[in-house]
Design a protein around this motif. Sequence first.
Motif, PDB file in Angstrom:
ATOM      1  N   PRO A   1     -92.964-115.399-120.543  1.00  9.15           N
ATOM      2  CA  PRO A   1     -93.394-114.530-121.648  1.00  9.15           C
ATOM      3  C   PRO A   1     -93.271-113.065-121.274  1.00  9.15           C
ATOM      4  CG  PRO A   1     -95.278-115.602-120.606  1.00  9.15           C
ATOM      5  CD  PRO A   1     -94.048-116.257-120.059  1.00  9.15           C
ATOM      6  N   GLY A   2     -93.498-112.204-122.260  1.00 10.57           N
ATOM      7  CA  GLY A   2     -93.328-110.778-122.056  1.00 10.57           C
ATOM      8  C   GLY A   2     -94.402-110.168-121.187  1.00 10.57           C
TER       9      GLY A   2
ATOM     10  N   SER B   1     -95.875-120.336-122.193  1.00  7.69           N
ATOM     11  CA  SER B   1     -96.180-120.058-123.599  1.00  7.69           C
ATOM     12  C   SER B   1     -95.769-118.634-123.963  1.00  7.69           C
ATOM     13  CB  SER B   1     -97.685-120.243-123.845  1.00  7.69           C
ATOM     14  OG  SER B   1     -98.000-119.977-125.194  1.00  7.69           O
ATOM     15  N   GLY B   2     -94.934-118.510-124.986  1.00 11.04           N
ATOM     16  CA  GLY B   2     -94.399-117.214-125.377  1.00 11.04           C
ATOM     17  C   GLY B   2     -93.072-116.896-124.729  1.00 11.04           C
ATOM     18  N   GLY B   3     -92.623-117.780-123.827  1.00 16.89           N
ATOM     19  CA  GLY B   3     -91.325-117.594-123.201  1.00 16.89           C
ATOM     20  C   GLY B   3     -90.236-118.341-123.945  1.00 16.89           C
ATOM     21  N   SER B   4     -89.118-118.570-123.274  1.00 18.15           N
ATOM     22  CA  SER B   4     -87.995-119.283-123.876  1.00 18.15           C
ATOM     23  C   SER B   4     -87.144-119.855-122.753  1.00 18.15           C
ATOM     24  CB  SER B   4     -87.167-118.338-124.759  1.00 18.15           C
ATOM     25  OG  SER B   4     -86.193-119.034-125.507  1.00 18.15           O
ATOM     26  N   TYR B   5     -86.072-120.552-123.118  1.00 13.17           N
ATOM     27  CA  TYR B   5     -85.147-121.118-122.137  1.00 13.17           C
ATOM     28  C   TYR B   5     -83.741-120.628-122.453  1.00 13.17           C
ATOM     29  CZ  TYR B   5     -89.047-123.995-120.740  1.00 13.17           C
ATOM     30  OH  TYR B   5     -90.281-124.402-120.285  1.00 13.17           O
ATOM     31  N   LEU B   6     -83.058-120.164-121.406  1.00  6.27           N
ATOM     32  CA  LEU B   6     -81.730-119.582-121.560  1.00  6.27           C
ATOM     33  C   LEU B   6     -80.684-120.468-120.904  1.00  6.27           C
ATOM     34  CD1 LEU B   6     -79.670-117.261-122.081  1.00  6.27           C
ATOM     35  CD2 LEU B   6     -80.429-116.269-119.909  1.00  6.27           C
TER      36      LEU B   6
ATOM     37  N   ARG C   1     -96.134-113.024-113.867  1.00  5.43           N
ATOM     38  CA  ARG C   1     -97.562-113.123-113.508  1.00  5.43           C
ATOM     39  C   ARG C   1     -98.157-114.466-113.898  1.00  5.43           C
ATOM     40  NH1 ARG C   1    -102.017-113.007-116.160  1.00  5.43           N
ATOM     41  NH2 ARG C   1    -100.926-112.409-118.065  1.00  5.43           N
ATOM     42  N   THR C   2     -97.794-114.992-115.076  1.00  7.03           N
ATOM     43  CA  THR C   2     -98.405-116.245-115.517  1.00  7.03           C
ATOM     44  C   THR C   2     -98.023-117.402-114.615  1.00  7.03           C
ATOM     45  OG1 THR C   2     -96.540-116.605-117.053  1.00  7.03           O
ATOM     46  CG2 THR C   2     -98.524-115.544-117.944  1.00  7.03           C
TER      47      THR C   2
ATOM     48  N   PHE D   1     -90.679-101.989-123.947  1.00  6.95           N
ATOM     49  CA  PHE D   1     -90.623-102.977-122.869  1.00  6.95           C
ATOM     50  C   PHE D   1     -91.735-104.009-122.981  1.00  6.95           C
ATOM     51  CE2 PHE D   1     -91.809-104.230-118.461  1.00  6.95           C
ATOM     52  CZ  PHE D   1     -90.649-104.890-118.113  1.00  6.95           C
ATOM     53  N   HIS D   2     -92.917-103.586-123.428  1.00  5.38           N
ATOM     54  CA  HIS D   2     -94.063-104.486-123.471  1.00  5.38           C
ATOM     55  C   HIS D   2     -94.084-105.311-124.757  1.00  5.38           C
ATOM     56  CE1 HIS D   2     -95.509-101.055-120.870  1.00  5.38           C
ATOM     57  NE2 HIS D   2     -95.633-102.099-120.065  1.00  5.38           N
ATOM     58  N   GLY D   3     -94.650-106.511-124.684  1.00  2.00           N
ATOM     59  CA  GLY D   3     -94.773-107.357-125.855  1.00  2.00           C
ATOM     60  C   GLY D   3     -95.096-108.785-125.483  1.00  2.00           C
ATOM     61  N   ALA D   4     -95.410-109.591-126.471  1.00  2.00           N
ATOM     62  CA  ALA D   4     -95.733-110.996-126.230  1.00  2.00           C
ATOM     63  C   ALA D   4     -94.528-111.762-125.708  1.00  2.00           C
ATOM     64  CB  ALA D   4     -96.257-111.633-127.516  1.00  2.00           C
ATOM     65  N   HIS D   5     -93.325-111.322-126.104  1.00  2.00           N
ATOM     66  CA  HIS D   5     -92.082-111.938-125.661  1.00  2.00           C
ATOM     67  C   HIS D   5     -91.234-110.873-124.976  1.00  2.00           C
ATOM     68  CE1 HIS D   5     -93.410-114.994-128.459  1.00  2.00           C
ATOM     69  NE2 HIS D   5     -93.316-114.132-129.454  1.00  2.00           N
ATOM     70  N   GLN D   6     -90.384-111.277-124.072  1.00  2.00           N
ATOM     71  CA  GLN D   6     -89.503-110.319-123.434  1.00  2.00           C
ATOM     72  C   GLN D   6     -88.495-109.755-124.433  1.00  2.00           C
ATOM     73  OE1 GLN D   6     -87.996-110.703-119.406  1.00  2.00           O
ATOM     74  NE2 GLN D   6     -88.902-112.770-119.293  1.00  2.00           N
ATOM     75  N   ALA D   7     -88.237-108.463-124.326  1.00  2.00           N
ATOM     76  CA  ALA D   7     -87.161-107.865-125.116  1.00  2.00           C
ATOM     77  C   ALA D   7     -85.821-108.407-124.617  1.00  2.00           C
ATOM     78  CB  ALA D   7     -87.210-106.347-125.001  1.00  2.00           C
ATOM     79  N   GLY D   8     -84.813-108.293-125.475  1.00  2.00           N
ATOM     80  CA  GLY D   8     -83.491-108.788-125.107  1.00  2.00           C
ATOM     81  C   GLY D   8     -83.217-110.192-125.597  1.00  2.00           C
ATOM     82  N   ILE D   9     -84.118-110.739-126.382  1.00  2.00           N
ATOM     83  CA  ILE D   9     -83.914-112.083-126.956  1.00  2.00           C
ATOM     84  C   ILE D   9     -83.755-111.948-128.468  1.00  2.00           C
ATOM     85  CG2 ILE D   9     -84.850-114.417-127.195  1.00  2.00           C
ATOM     86  CD1 ILE D   9     -86.423-113.916-124.598  1.00  2.00           C
ATOM     87  N   ALA D  10     -84.842-111.616-129.159  1.00  2.00           N
ATOM     88  CA  ALA D  10     -84.774-111.400-130.601  1.00  2.00           C
ATOM     89  C   ALA D  10     -84.455-109.954-130.949  1.00  2.00           C
ATOM     90  CB  ALA D  10     -86.094-111.817-131.260  1.00  2.00           C
ATOM     91  N   THR D  11     -84.388-109.093-129.959  1.00  2.00           N
ATOM     92  CA  THR D  11     -84.034-107.692-130.148  1.00  2.00           C
ATOM     93  C   THR D  11     -82.634-107.572-130.759  1.00  2.00           C
ATOM     94  OG1 THR D  11     -85.266-107.254-128.111  1.00  2.00           O
ATOM     95  CG2 THR D  11     -83.862-105.488-128.925  1.00  2.00           C
TER      96      THR D  11
END
Length: 421
Positions: free
Chosen positions: A403-404, A268-273, A414-415, A57-67
């Motif tokens: 971000p994750g 930073s570290g996020g994305s757009y869906l 949080r950010t 679950f933890h990481g710089a980016h959220q799981a479920g994108i590049a996973t």
Amino acid sequence: MAEEQTQGTAPSRRALIGWGGAGLALGAVAAGGAVALAKNGDGADASGPDESGAVEFHGAHQAGIATPVQDRLHFAAFDVKTDDRAEFVQLLKDWTAAARRMTAGKAVGEGAYGGLAEAPPDDTGEALGLPPSRLTLTLGFGPSLFEKFGLREKRPAALVDLPRFPGDNLDRTRTGGDLCIQACADDPQVAVHAIRNLARIGFGKVAIRWSQLGFGKTSSTTPGSQTPRNLFGFKDGTRNIAGTETDRLEKFVWAGDGDGGAEDAWMSGGSYLVARRIRMNIETWDRTSLQEQEDVFGRDKGEGAPAGKAKEHDEPFLKAMKPGAHVRLAHPDANGGITILRRGYSFTDGTDGLGRLDAGLFFLAYQRDPRTGFIPLQRRLAAHDALNEYIQHVGSAVFAIPPGVRDADDWWGRTLLSEEA
């Protein structure tokens, strides 16, 4: 359709009971195609996913994108009902704690099946005894959220309202949302359980605006496996950004420190869906000749080879295709290199009351900036794609994916929402 690759792992027993089928990849194309991680949200393990295992679950980016893409989807958009910022922040913390446990295959609360008999249990219970099934939970913020809680100045420049494209027939009840949760798993019951419990935790503070079940992944972030077929019977997902292609993920998917102004720094570290519900006119397509079907896609239906080529993965010669062929119009070489990461799913939602299947593609595309990704690509497709005769976009939404969650003390959003961030 589009150019992506997919992973081909054998489905679990329960997954076979789920929402069978394949998917369609329309409206956009990604380029690339290699492996995604099985262990975390950043992309790493090239050995292939363990279908019963847990995704970190933890990481710089959220799981479920590049996973690595799972077999099943339950996607939900929420409206925020509370106007109390502190209450909303606490909800996000509670959701994070619940997501942390569910993605590890645990019940939502420590006393989920015990405790006081007079009180509801902490977990609804339908996933008791099931493995994690590679469950990932990905949260996003819609444009309308930034009209609440004094967040207007924090709305990222890239989080634009999508324009109305030619041919759109959007259902307001399937469009927009303050928040989204994307639950992906190899077991449909695990994915539905996750959304159900997050909605239960949020009762009184958020309410589901719309949701979508999906089956038969239409794209992959993992290479070297059989490409799936969409509901039109064509191979879909020959090319996509791979989860291990860190350079391409940085360039095309992850928001960077230098994107936008100070208001964008929290992304930073996020994305757009971009999420689009695309209805497919199945009955019309099924009465169309094979030659016309192949001309519409620009690919051979059996092998999946580009027009004029022998094998699926041969480099396409775009000029050999009909001018309105989907592959010709959607390919990065025809669009100034526009590249997005796709995680679409097929859906069937019964019939429309006239005996026609309510079926199609639930299209999910991640990118660094929709203004240079999905929007210009969809404008081109909406104007010229021969596939438009057989499809219609009926639902739409766009979300900023933060971000994750870095560690056990961090929480979703949080950010954006922490006073100390």
